[in-house]
Design a protein around this motif. Structure first.
Motif, PDB file in Angstrom:
ATOM      1  N   ASP A  64      17.569 -43.180 -18.905  1.00 39.45           N
ATOM      2  CA  ASP A  64      16.207 -42.657 -18.757  1.00 39.45           C
ATOM      3  C   ASP A  64      16.302 -41.254 -18.170  1.00 39.45           C
ATOM      4  OD1 ASP A  64      13.464 -42.432 -18.694  1.00 39.45           O
ATOM      5  OD2 ASP A  64      13.235 -43.526 -16.813  1.00 39.45           O
ATOM      6  N   GLU A  65      15.881 -40.270 -18.960  1.00 36.59           N
ATOM      7  CA  GLU A  65      15.935 -38.855 -18.546  1.00 36.59           C
ATOM      8  C   GLU A  65      17.325 -38.494 -18.024  1.00 36.59           C
ATOM      9  OE1 GLU A  65      12.679 -38.173 -15.877  1.00 36.59           O
ATOM     10  OE2 GLU A  65      11.201 -38.425 -17.473  1.00 36.59           O
ATOM     11  N   GLY A  66      18.352 -38.970 -18.742  1.00 38.27           N
ATOM     12  CA  GLY A  66      19.726 -38.619 -18.382  1.00 38.27           C
ATOM     13  C   GLY A  66      20.339 -39.497 -17.296  1.00 38.27           C
ATOM     14  N   ASN A  67      19.531 -40.363 -16.708  1.00 31.10           N
ATOM     15  CA  ASN A  67      20.062 -41.268 -15.670  1.00 31.10           C
ATOM     16  C   ASN A  67      20.500 -42.577 -16.315  1.00 31.10           C
ATOM     17  OD1 ASN A  67      19.266 -39.647 -13.266  1.00 31.10           O
ATOM     18  ND2 ASN A  67      17.237 -39.989 -14.141  1.00 31.10           N
ATOM     19  N   LEU A  68      21.670 -43.067 -15.910  1.00 31.25           N
ATOM     20  CA  LEU A  68      22.175 -44.325 -16.433  1.00 31.25           C
ATOM     21  C   LEU A  68      21.798 -45.460 -15.484  1.00 31.25           C
ATOM     22  CD1 LEU A  68      25.711 -43.139 -17.598  1.00 31.25           C
ATOM     23  CD2 LEU A  68      23.721 -43.627 -19.042  1.00 31.25           C
ATOM     24  N   LEU A  69      21.189 -46.492 -16.048  1.00 25.55           N
ATOM     25  CA  LEU A  69      20.723 -47.629 -15.246  1.00 25.55           C
ATOM     26  C   LEU A  69      21.455 -48.879 -15.698  1.00 25.55           C
ATOM     27  CD1 LEU A  69      17.011 -46.661 -15.702  1.00 25.55           C
ATOM     28  CD2 LEU A  69      18.310 -46.387 -13.610  1.00 25.55           C
ATOM     29  N   TYR A  70      21.888 -49.690 -14.734  1.00 23.77           N
ATOM     30  CA  TYR A  70      22.753 -50.840 -14.993  1.00 23.77           C
ATOM     31  C   TYR A  70      22.099 -52.146 -14.569  1.00 23.77           C
ATOM     32  CZ  TYR A  70      26.113 -47.019 -15.165  1.00 23.77           C
ATOM     33  OH  TYR A  70      26.753 -45.851 -15.472  1.00 23.77           O
ATOM     34  N   GLN A  71      22.651 -53.228 -15.095  1.00 21.56           N
ATOM     35  CA  GLN A  71      22.281 -54.608 -14.744  1.00 21.56           C
ATOM     36  C   GLN A  71      20.844 -54.915 -15.192  1.00 21.56           C
ATOM     37  OE1 GLN A  71      23.949 -57.214 -13.601  1.00 21.56           O
ATOM     38  NE2 GLN A  71      25.933 -56.213 -13.304  1.00 21.56           N
ATOM     39  N   SER A  72      20.740 -55.834 -16.149  1.00 20.62           N
ATOM     40  CA  SER A  72      19.452 -56.066 -16.814  1.00 20.62           C
ATOM     41  C   SER A  72      18.290 -56.317 -15.843  1.00 20.62           C
ATOM     42  CB  SER A  72      19.571 -57.227 -17.802  1.00 20.62           C
ATOM     43  OG  SER A  72      19.945 -58.411 -17.145  1.00 20.62           O
ATOM     44  N   LEU A  73      18.495 -57.179 -14.855  1.00 13.95           N
ATOM     45  CA  LEU A  73      17.349 -57.493 -13.983  1.00 13.95           C
ATOM     46  C   LEU A  73      16.992 -56.311 -13.081  1.00 13.95           C
ATOM     47  CD1 LEU A  73      17.839 -61.261 -13.047  1.00 13.95           C
ATOM     48  CD2 LEU A  73      16.694 -60.247 -15.006  1.00 13.95           C
ATOM     49  N   ALA A  74      18.016 -55.532 -12.685  1.00 11.65           N
ATOM     50  CA  ALA A  74      17.737 -54.327 -11.894  1.00 11.65           C
ATOM     51  C   ALA A  74      17.048 -53.271 -12.769  1.00 11.65           C
ATOM     52  CB  ALA A  74      19.028 -53.779 -11.293  1.00 11.65           C
ATOM     53  N   ILE A  75      17.413 -53.236 -14.048  1.00 11.13           N
ATOM     54  CA  ILE A  75      16.754 -52.296 -14.979  1.00 11.13           C
ATOM     55  C   ILE A  75      15.275 -52.681 -15.127  1.00 11.13           C
ATOM     56  CG2 ILE A  75      16.648 -51.531 -17.379  1.00 11.13           C
ATOM     57  CD1 ILE A  75      19.742 -51.939 -17.496  1.00 11.13           C
ATOM     58  N   ILE A  76      15.032 -53.984 -15.270  1.00 14.36           N
ATOM     59  CA  ILE A  76      13.645 -54.437 -15.455  1.00 14.36           C
ATOM     60  C   ILE A  76      12.815 -54.144 -14.190  1.00 14.36           C
ATOM     61  CG2 ILE A  76      12.194 -56.478 -15.840  1.00 14.36           C
ATOM     62  CD1 ILE A  76      14.648 -57.545 -17.553  1.00 14.36           C
ATOM     63  N   GLN A  77      13.447 -54.293 -13.032  1.00  9.55           N
ATOM     64  CA  GLN A  77      12.710 -53.976 -11.793  1.00  9.55           C
ATOM     65  C   GLN A  77      12.451 -52.474 -11.696  1.00  9.55           C
ATOM     66  OE1 GLN A  77      13.604 -56.545  -8.316  1.00  9.55           O
ATOM     67  NE2 GLN A  77      15.079 -57.537  -9.654  1.00  9.55           N
ATOM     68  N   TYR A  78      13.379 -51.660 -12.191  1.00  3.59           N
ATOM     69  CA  TYR A  78      13.148 -50.210 -12.251  1.00  3.59           C
ATOM     70  C   TYR A  78      11.948 -49.917 -13.162  1.00  3.59           C
ATOM     71  CZ  TYR A  78      13.899 -45.417 -13.985  1.00  3.59           C
ATOM     72  OH  TYR A  78      13.738 -44.115 -14.380  1.00  3.59           O
ATOM     73  N   LEU A  79      11.908 -50.580 -14.328  1.00  2.48           N
ATOM     74  CA  LEU A  79      10.776 -50.363 -15.251  1.00  2.48           C
ATOM     75  C   LEU A  79       9.464 -50.793 -14.593  1.00  2.48           C
ATOM     76  CD1 LEU A  79      12.394 -51.594 -18.605  1.00  2.48           C
ATOM     77  CD2 LEU A  79      11.898 -49.226 -17.942  1.00  2.48           C
ATOM     78  N   GLU A  80       9.533 -51.876 -13.827  1.00  2.00           N
ATOM     79  CA  GLU A  80       8.332 -52.368 -13.131  1.00  2.00           C
ATOM     80  C   GLU A  80       7.852 -51.325 -12.111  1.00  2.00           C
ATOM     81  OE1 GLU A  80       6.671 -54.964 -13.886  1.00  2.00           O
ATOM     82  OE2 GLU A  80       5.819 -55.932 -12.127  1.00  2.00           O
ATOM     83  N   GLU A  81       8.806 -50.649 -11.473  1.00  4.67           N
ATOM     84  CA  GLU A  81       8.443 -49.654 -10.460  1.00  4.67           C
ATOM     85  C   GLU A  81       7.941 -48.353 -11.092  1.00  4.67           C
ATOM     86  OE1 GLU A  81      12.156 -49.714  -8.371  1.00  4.67           O
ATOM     87  OE2 GLU A  81      11.716 -51.709  -7.579  1.00  4.67           O
ATOM     88  N   THR A  82       8.517 -47.991 -12.240  1.00  6.44           N
ATOM     89  CA  THR A  82       8.135 -46.720 -12.857  1.00  6.44           C
ATOM     90  C   THR A  82       6.942 -46.872 -13.811  1.00  6.44           C
ATOM     91  OG1 THR A  82       9.868 -47.088 -14.511  1.00  6.44           O
ATOM     92  CG2 THR A  82      10.414 -45.631 -12.676  1.00  6.44           C
ATOM     93  N   HIS A  83       6.762 -48.083 -14.348  1.00  4.13           N
ATOM     94  CA  HIS A  83       5.647 -48.348 -15.278  1.00  4.13           C
ATOM     95  C   HIS A  83       5.008 -49.671 -14.848  1.00  4.13           C
ATOM     96  CE1 HIS A  83       8.460 -45.726 -17.468  1.00  4.13           C
ATOM     97  NE2 HIS A  83       7.385 -45.234 -18.063  1.00  4.13           N
ATOM     98  N   PRO A  84       4.205 -49.642 -13.773  1.00  3.29           N
ATOM     99  CA  PRO A  84       3.746 -50.906 -13.155  1.00  3.29           C
ATOM    100  C   PRO A  84       2.867 -51.788 -14.048  1.00  3.29           C
ATOM    101  CG  PRO A  84       3.319 -49.013 -11.718  1.00  3.29           C
ATOM    102  CD  PRO A  84       3.749 -48.464 -13.039  1.00  3.29           C
TER     103      PRO A  84
END
Ligand SMILES: N[C@@H](CCC(=O)N[C@@H](CS)C(=O)NCC(=O)O)C(=O)O
Length: 211
Positions: free
Chosen positions: A57-77
Motif C-alpha cells: 500500500d503506497e509502497g509499504n509492505l504489509l504482512y500477515q493476513s489478520l494484521a493486514i485486515i486490521q490495518y485495512l480496518e484502521e485505514t478504511h473503517p
C-alpha cells in the motif's frame, strides 16, 4: 494497492474477502506456490518468510493476513469488520484465531510437504493429519458458534466480519481435502450465508486470475 497472492492460499483468500467487503480495488500479483515461486529470490526480498499474502500500500509492505485486515480496518473503517465493544472484539478475534492459529498453520503447504518429504509419511498419513487438525479446531468452533448468543446469520450477528473472513477459506480448504463436515452444521450454514455475498464469491479460489 497490490496483493501478492495465490488462488488456493487461504490466508490470501482472507485478505481478498476483506478488500472486497471494503470495496477496495487492487492489482493481483500471482506467486505460484505449487511451482515454488515463493522461494524465488525476488519474492524473498518482498517477504523474508516466503509466504503469501503480502499487501503493498503506497509502497509499504504489509504482512500477515489478520494484521493486514486490521490495518485495512484502521485505514478504511467502513464497513466495520470488527465490532467496537471490547467483549465483542475479543469474541470475533478469538473465533478467527481458532482457525488462523490452531488449524491453518498445521495444514500449510510447507508443513504437509515436510511430513511427506523429510519425515517420510505416506499420502494417507498426511491426509489423516490434515483431517485430524481441521476436525479438532472445527469441533471447538462449532460448539462456540452453536451455543453463543451473539451468533447470527454470520459468526457475529447479521453482518459479515473478521471471523467469517477466516472461516470461509478454511471451509474451502477442508472441502478440497474432502473433510466430512456433517458434524459442523453451524459452520456449514454460515459458510453458505457468506457465499451468497459478492465479496466472498469474487475472492474465491476459482475466481482468481491464476486459478
Ligand atoms: N500466518 C500467515 C500464514 C501465511 C501462509 O501460511 N501462507 C501460505 C498459503 S495459505 C503460504 O504462503 N505457504 C507457502 C508454503 O507453505 O510454502 C498469514 O496469515 O498471512
Amino acid at each position: 494497492m497490490r496483493l501478492y497472492s495465490f488462488f488456493r492460499s487461504s490466508a490470501a483468500y482472507r485478505v481478498r474477502i476483506a478488500l472486497g467487503l471494503k470495496g477496495l480495488s487492487y492489482d493481483y500479483v500471482s506467486i505460484h506456490l505449487a511451482k515454488g515461486e515463493q522461494y524465488n529470490s525476488q519474492y524473498g526480498s518482498v517477504n523474508p518468510q516466503n509466504l503469501v499474502p503480502v499487501l503493498e500500500d503506497e509502497g509499504n509492505l504489509l504482512y500477515q493476513s489478520l494484521a493486514i485486515i486490521q490495518y485495512l480496518e484502521e485505514t478504511h473503517p467502513e464497513p466495520r469488520l470488527i465490532p467496537v465493544a471490547p467483549l465483542e472484539r475479543n469474541r470475533v478475534r478469538s473465533l478467527a484465531l481458532i482457525i488462523a492459529c490452531e488449524i491453518h498453520p498445521l495444514n500449510n503447504t510447507r508443513v504437509l510437504n515436510y511430513l511427506t518429504g523429510s519425515l517420510g509419511l505416506t499420502e494417507d498419513q498426511k491426509r489423516e493429519w490434515y483431517h485430524h487438525w481441521v476436525k479438532t479446531g472445527f469441533t471447538a468452533l462449532e460448539r462456540r458458534l452453536a451455543t453463543e448468543p451473539w451468533t447470527g446469520r454470520f459468526c457475529h450477528g447479521d453482518t459479515p466480519g473478521f471471523a467469517d473472513i477466516s472461516l470461509v477459506p478454511q471451509v474451502a480448504n477442508a472441502n478440497r481435502f474432502k473433510v466430512d463436515l456433517t458434524a459442523f452444521p453451524t459452520i456449514v450454514r454460515i459458510n453458505a450465508e457468506c457465499l451468497k455475498l459478492e465479496a466472498f464469491r469474487k475472492a474465491a479460489p476459482e475466481n482468481q486470475p491464476d486459478a
